[in-house]
Design a protein around this motif. Sequence first.
Motif, PDB file in Angstrom:
ATOM      1  N   ALA A 102      28.090  45.912  22.439  1.00 18.79           N
ATOM      2  CA  ALA A 102      27.264  45.767  22.305  1.00 18.79           C
ATOM      3  C   ALA A 102      26.454  47.272  22.886  1.00 18.79           C
ATOM      4  CB  ALA A 102      26.651  44.378  23.213  1.00 18.79           C
ATOM      5  N   GLY A 103      27.548  47.768  22.415  1.00 17.59           N
ATOM      6  CA  GLY A 103      27.052  49.553  23.223  1.00 17.59           C
ATOM      7  C   GLY A 103      26.368  49.372  24.030  1.00 17.59           C
ATOM      8  N   LYS A 104      26.747  49.230  24.911  1.00 19.63           N
ATOM      9  CA  LYS A 104      26.576  48.965  27.171  1.00 19.63           C
ATOM     10  C   LYS A 104      27.809  49.895  27.121  1.00 19.63           C
ATOM     11  CE  LYS A 104      22.986  45.623  26.647  1.00 19.63           C
ATOM     12  NZ  LYS A 104      22.569  44.090  27.668  1.00 19.63           N
ATOM     13  N   ALA A 105      27.119  50.464  28.293  1.00 22.41           N
ATOM     14  CA  ALA A 105      28.253  50.668  29.667  1.00 22.41           C
ATOM     15  C   ALA A 105      29.993  49.625  30.138  1.00 22.41           C
ATOM     16  CB  ALA A 105      28.287  51.867  29.958  1.00 22.41           C
ATOM     17  N   ALA A 106      31.186  49.859  29.913  1.00 24.14           N
ATOM     18  CA  ALA A 106      31.774  49.119  30.421  1.00 24.14           C
ATOM     19  C   ALA A 106      31.587  49.317  31.822  1.00 24.14           C
ATOM     20  CB  ALA A 106      32.999  48.815  29.850  1.00 24.14           C
ATOM     21  N   THR A 107      30.832  48.432  32.590  1.00 21.63           N
ATOM     22  CA  THR A 107      30.072  48.900  34.449  1.00 21.63           C
ATOM     23  C   THR A 107      31.034  47.258  34.800  1.00 21.63           C
ATOM     24  OG1 THR A 107      27.932  47.236  34.043  1.00 21.63           O
ATOM     25  CG2 THR A 107      28.127  49.471  33.986  1.00 21.63           C
ATOM     26  N   ILE A 108      31.405  46.982  35.061  1.00 18.07           N
ATOM     27  CA  ILE A 108      32.239  45.476  35.662  1.00 18.07           C
ATOM     28  C   ILE A 108      33.034  46.003  35.917  1.00 18.07           C
ATOM     29  CG2 ILE A 108      31.844  43.112  35.880  1.00 18.07           C
ATOM     30  CD1 ILE A 108      30.622  42.712  33.234  1.00 18.07           C
ATOM     31  N   PRO A 109      32.974  46.201  37.117  1.00 18.40           N
ATOM     32  CA  PRO A 109      34.823  46.247  37.777  1.00 18.40           C
ATOM     33  C   PRO A 109      36.377  45.407  37.801  1.00 18.40           C
ATOM     34  CG  PRO A 109      33.051  45.784  39.956  1.00 18.40           C
ATOM     35  CD  PRO A 109      31.359  46.111  38.709  1.00 18.40           C
ATOM     36  N   ILE A 110      37.154  46.095  37.329  1.00 15.58           N
ATOM     37  CA  ILE A 110      38.524  44.986  37.170  1.00 15.58           C
ATOM     38  C   ILE A 110      38.969  44.974  38.737  1.00 15.58           C
ATOM     39  CG2 ILE A 110      40.188  44.570  36.483  1.00 15.58           C
ATOM     40  CD1 ILE A 110      39.029  46.305  34.039  1.00 15.58           C
ATOM     41  N   PRO A 111      38.951  43.888  38.836  1.00 15.73           N
ATOM     42  CA  PRO A 111      39.130  43.334  40.531  1.00 15.73           C
ATOM     43  C   PRO A 111      40.790  43.635  40.054  1.00 15.73           C
ATOM     44  CG  PRO A 111      38.911  40.790  39.341  1.00 15.73           C
ATOM     45  CD  PRO A 111      38.675  42.969  37.973  1.00 15.73           C
ATOM     46  N   ASN A 112      41.014  44.064  41.696  1.00 10.97           N
ATOM     47  CA  ASN A 112      42.775  43.607  41.470  1.00 10.97           C
ATOM     48  C   ASN A 112      43.867  42.498  41.909  1.00 10.97           C
ATOM     49  OD1 ASN A 112      43.539  46.679  41.126  1.00 10.97           O
ATOM     50  ND2 ASN A 112      42.892  47.125  43.087  1.00 10.97           N
ATOM     51  N   ILE A 113      44.558  42.029  41.596  1.00 11.67           N
ATOM     52  CA  ILE A 113      45.588  40.443  42.337  1.00 11.67           C
ATOM     53  C   ILE A 113      45.595  41.286  43.699  1.00 11.67           C
ATOM     54  CG2 ILE A 113      47.811  39.885  41.974  1.00 11.67           C
ATOM     55  CD1 ILE A 113      47.512  40.103  38.853  1.00 11.67           C
ATOM     56  N   ASP A 114      45.195  40.312  44.874  1.00 11.62           N
ATOM     57  CA  ASP A 114      45.869  40.136  45.697  1.00 11.62           C
ATOM     58  C   ASP A 114      47.571  40.832  45.957  1.00 11.62           C
ATOM     59  OD1 ASP A 114      45.717  40.477  48.222  1.00 11.62           O
ATOM     60  OD2 ASP A 114      43.744  38.290  48.553  1.00 11.62           O
ATOM     61  N   PHE A 115      47.923  41.307  46.163  1.00 14.28           N
ATOM     62  CA  PHE A 115      49.414  41.079  46.016  1.00 14.28           C
ATOM     63  C   PHE A 115      50.008  41.131  47.795  1.00 14.28           C
ATOM     64  CE2 PHE A 115      49.649  43.318  41.353  1.00 14.28           C
ATOM     65  CZ  PHE A 115      50.433  41.476  41.801  1.00 14.28           C
ATOM     66  N   PRO A 116      49.104  41.878  48.106  1.00  8.77           N
ATOM     67  CA  PRO A 116      50.048  41.419  49.740  1.00  8.77           C
ATOM     68  C   PRO A 116      49.266  40.302  50.353  1.00  8.77           C
ATOM     69  CG  PRO A 116      47.905  43.559  49.696  1.00  8.77           C
ATOM     70  CD  PRO A 116      48.260  42.481  47.980  1.00  8.77           C
ATOM     71  N   TYR A 117      48.466  39.826  49.694  1.00 12.11           N
ATOM     72  CA  TYR A 117      48.027  38.144  50.333  1.00 12.11           C
ATOM     73  C   TYR A 117      49.366  37.013  50.151  1.00 12.11           C
ATOM     74  CZ  TYR A 117      46.855  33.078  50.686  1.00 12.11           C
ATOM     75  OH  TYR A 117      46.810  31.834  50.759  1.00 12.11           O
ATOM     76  N   ILE A 118      49.754  37.791  48.295  1.00 13.66           N
ATOM     77  CA  ILE A 118      51.036  36.695  48.373  1.00 13.66           C
ATOM     78  C   ILE A 118      52.462  37.165  48.296  1.00 13.66           C
ATOM     79  CG2 ILE A 118      52.063  36.576  45.607  1.00 13.66           C
ATOM     80  CD1 ILE A 118      50.037  36.677  44.101  1.00 13.66           C
ATOM     81  N   ALA A 119      52.138  38.630  49.069  1.00 16.67           N
ATOM     82  CA  ALA A 119      53.949  39.363  49.911  1.00 16.67           C
ATOM     83  C   ALA A 119      53.512  38.114  51.204  1.00 16.67           C
ATOM     84  CB  ALA A 119      54.178  40.353  50.019  1.00 16.67           C
ATOM     85  N   HIS A 120      52.946  38.177  52.159  1.00 12.08           N
ATOM     86  CA  HIS A 120      52.336  37.361  53.616  1.00 12.08           C
ATOM     87  C   HIS A 120      53.100  36.051  53.177  1.00 12.08           C
ATOM     88  CE1 HIS A 120      49.806  41.174  54.504  1.00 12.08           C
ATOM     89  NE2 HIS A 120      51.093  41.382  54.810  1.00 12.08           N
ATOM     90  N   THR A 121      52.697  35.262  51.920  1.00 13.47           N
ATOM     91  CA  THR A 121      52.538  33.843  51.713  1.00 13.47           C
ATOM     92  C   THR A 121      53.829  33.673  51.422  1.00 13.47           C
ATOM     93  OG1 THR A 121      50.548  33.644  50.620  1.00 13.47           O
ATOM     94  CG2 THR A 121      51.685  31.954  50.512  1.00 13.47           C
ATOM     95  N   LEU A 122      55.000  34.708  50.597  1.00 14.34           N
ATOM     96  CA  LEU A 122      56.457  34.591  50.406  1.00 14.34           C
ATOM     97  C   LEU A 122      56.958  34.853  51.519  1.00 14.34           C
ATOM     98  CD1 LEU A 122      56.048  36.242  46.747  1.00 14.34           C
ATOM     99  CD2 LEU A 122      56.311  33.930  47.212  1.00 14.34           C
ATOM    100  N   LEU A 123      56.599  35.586  52.877  1.00 15.50           N
ATOM    101  CA  LEU A 123      57.685  35.380  53.243  1.00 15.50           C
ATOM    102  C   LEU A 123      57.495  35.135  54.589  1.00 15.50           C
ATOM    103  CD1 LEU A 123      56.870  39.601  54.291  1.00 15.50           C
ATOM    104  CD2 LEU A 123      59.013  38.559  54.098  1.00 15.50           C
ATOM    105  N   LEU A 124      55.896  34.225  54.711  1.00 14.34           N
ATOM    106  CA  LEU A 124      55.715  32.913  55.451  1.00 14.34           C
ATOM    107  C   LEU A 124      56.091  31.585  54.803  1.00 14.34           C
ATOM    108  CD1 LEU A 124      54.639  30.976  57.470  1.00 14.34           C
ATOM    109  CD2 LEU A 124      52.900  30.517  55.391  1.00 14.34           C
ATOM    110  N   LEU A 125      56.445  31.600  53.721  1.00 15.62           N
ATOM    111  CA  LEU A 125      57.354  30.636  53.078  1.00 15.62           C
ATOM    112  C   LEU A 125      59.298  30.845  53.236  1.00 15.62           C
ATOM    113  CD1 LEU A 125      57.822  28.328  51.106  1.00 15.62           C
ATOM    114  CD2 LEU A 125      58.164  29.625  49.089  1.00 15.62           C
ATOM    115  N   LEU A 126      59.689  31.968  53.054  1.00 15.86           N
ATOM    116  CA  LEU A 126      60.353  32.997  53.087  1.00 15.86           C
ATOM    117  C   LEU A 126      61.007  32.115  54.889  1.00 15.86           C
ATOM    118  CD1 LEU A 126      63.130  33.685  52.851  1.00 15.86           C
ATOM    119  CD2 LEU A 126      62.768  35.890  53.288  1.00 15.86           C
TER     120      LEU A 126
END
Length: 644
Positions: A102-126
Amino acid sequence: MSENRNPKRPTGGRGHGGGGPMSSFASGPVVKAKDFKGTLKRLISYLKPQKVNFILVFIFAIFSTIFNIVGPKVSGWAITRLFEGLMAKFTAIGQNQTLLKAGKAATIPIPNIDFPYIAHTLLLLLGLYLISTLFGFLQQYIMAGVAQKTVYNLRKDVEDKLSRLPLKFFDSRTHGEILSRVTNDVDNIATTLQQSLTQLITSVVTIVGIIIMMLTISPLMTLVVILTLPLYILVTALIAKQSQKYFAAQQKEIGELNGHVEEMYTGHKIVKSFGHEHDSIEQFKKINDRLYTSGWKAQFISGIIMPMMRFVSNIGYVIVSVVGGYLAIQGKITIGDIQAFIQYSNQFTQPIVQTANIANIIQSTVASAERIFELLDEVEEIPDSANAKVIESPKGEVKFENVDFNYKAEEPLIKNMNIDVKQGHTIAIVGPTGAGKTTLVNLLMRFYEIGGGTITIDGVDIRDIKRGELHNMFGMVLQDTWLFNGTIFDNIAYGKEDATKEEIIQAAKAAHAHHFIKTLPDGYNTVLNEEATNISQGQKQLLTIARAILANPTIMILDEATSSVDSRTEIYIQKAMTELMQNRTSFVIAHRLSTIRDAELILVMNKGSIIEMGNHNELLAKKGFYADLYNSQFTGSNSNNQAV
C-alpha cells in the motif's frame, strides 16, 4: 518293595498350548479356582507381613503413573506456545507486506517465538519423566522383595508340610503332580506378584488418570473415545470365539504329536525290529497335517485381532481429529490440547487390554494357590506323643500282636497277624505279588498306621517311640537303588552324619565295593549323574549296602536286589548282604527262595495273611504253598502262575 499299594492313581495328560497376538484372549479357557474368594483371601494373608512395603509399592506405582500421564498435557503447553508464536510471527509478516504494497512503512513489530518458555516446559517434561522413572524403579525394587519374601514363606510352608505328610499321600499321587505344585504353581504365584500385580495397579491408575486428563481437555472428545470401547470389545470377542476352538485343536494335536514321538523314540528298537517304520511315519504325517491345519487357522485368526484393533483405533483417531479441529477453530481448545488428547486416546486402549490379560492371569494364579493350599491342608501323619520314648540301646526284638490293617475300610488286607522276632534273627517274607510283604515292612517303620493290635520293638509300642528315633533303628537296601547326583563318597556318607573318611572306606570294603571304586578314574570322588547311569546296576547296589553298613542300624530291611544283575555280581552282593546282616535283626523280602534257606523264620504270606511259618526244611516238609513256590523255581513247574 515294588508292590502296588494304591491301585487308583491320578494320571497327568500331555499337551502344549499355542499363542499369538493377544493370545490371552484366544489361547483357550483359563484354569479357574473352585473357591476364588476364599483362596484369594488366604493368599493375601501371606502378603500381610509385607503390608507396609506393599502399600509403598501401591503409592509409588500411583505416583509413577501420574507423572507419566501428565507428560502429554505439559508437552501440549510447549506445542501451543510454539504454534502461537509462529502464527503471531506469520501474521505480523503478512501485515507488514500488506502495508508495503500500500506504499506505507512496515511498522508492525515481528514478535519472537517464546523459546525460553518452551525450553522451561521441555525441562519440566524431562523432570516429570525422570521422576516417573525413579518411582517406577522404586516400585519394582520393593515389589521384588515383597514377592520373593512372600513366595519364600509359601515355599517354606510347602516344604515343611511335605516332611509331615504320611507315605500314603505320596503313594496316591504321581511324582509329577506333587512336583508341579511345589515348583510350577509356586513360580506362577511369584511371577504374578512380581510382574502382573504392579502392572494391574499401573493399568488401573492409567485408565482413571487418562480419563481425568481427557475430561480436562474436552468432555465431548472424551465421549467420542469412550464410545469406541464397545467396538474394541466386540472385535476381540468375535475373533477370540472363532480362534479358541482352533487353539484347543492345536493343543490337542501337539499333545498327540509329542506322545507319538516319545512313544516311537522310546520303542525305537522294537519299531525297527518289527518293520513298522513306514506305519510310524504315516501316523506322524497324519497328526502333523492336522496340527498344521489347526495351527495356521488359530494363528491367522488370532493375528487378525491387532490389525482390527488398529482399524478401530484409526477410526477413533479420525473422529477425534475432526472434532478437535472443529473445537480449535471455535477457540475452545488449543492445538497443544489436540496433540495431547490424541496421545491420551492412543494410550487409552493399552491399559484396558493389559487389565483384561491380568484378570486371566490372576484367575490362573489363584487356581495355582488353591492347589498349593490343598496340599497344605492335607491330613498329616500322627505327631509324636508328648511322652514319646527313646530306646537308648535297642536290641531289635520285634513283635506283631493281633495286627489288623487295610488301605480301604471295605477291603481288609492284613488280619490278626502275630509274629515274634528274636534279636539277631533273620526273618524272610515270601509270597506272590500283592500278598502284603511290603505293607508289613511299612507298618513296622510306621509309614502307615495299623488299624488294630500292636507292634513293639524291645517291648515298647512303636507308637510310643519318637518317629525319628524309630526310623534311625532301621537300615534299608531296596530293590530300586536310590543314589543322588554327587560323589560316591557323599552317597555312602549319606548313611551317617559326620562320618570320617576311614569309616566310609571301611564300609565300602565290608560291602565289597572298595575294589571297583578304586578302579574308577576319580575313585571315591567320582561324580554320579542324576540317574547314576555311569556305573552298573550291581555297583549301585553295592554302594547302597555300603551306605547301610555305615549307618550301623539295629534292624535291617532287605528287598533282595539281585534279580537284575549277573551271577558274578550277585555273589558279591550276597556276600555284602551277609556281612550287613551279621548280629542284626533282619527282615528280608525274598524273591529268589534259594537265598533264604538259612533264615531262622520264613513267613509265607498270601492275601495279607501269614498262611505258613517255619524254617526252610520245616516248610518243605509241609508240602504246602512254600514248597510249591520253591519247587516252581527249581523245576519250572507252574512258574508262570506263581509270581514271587
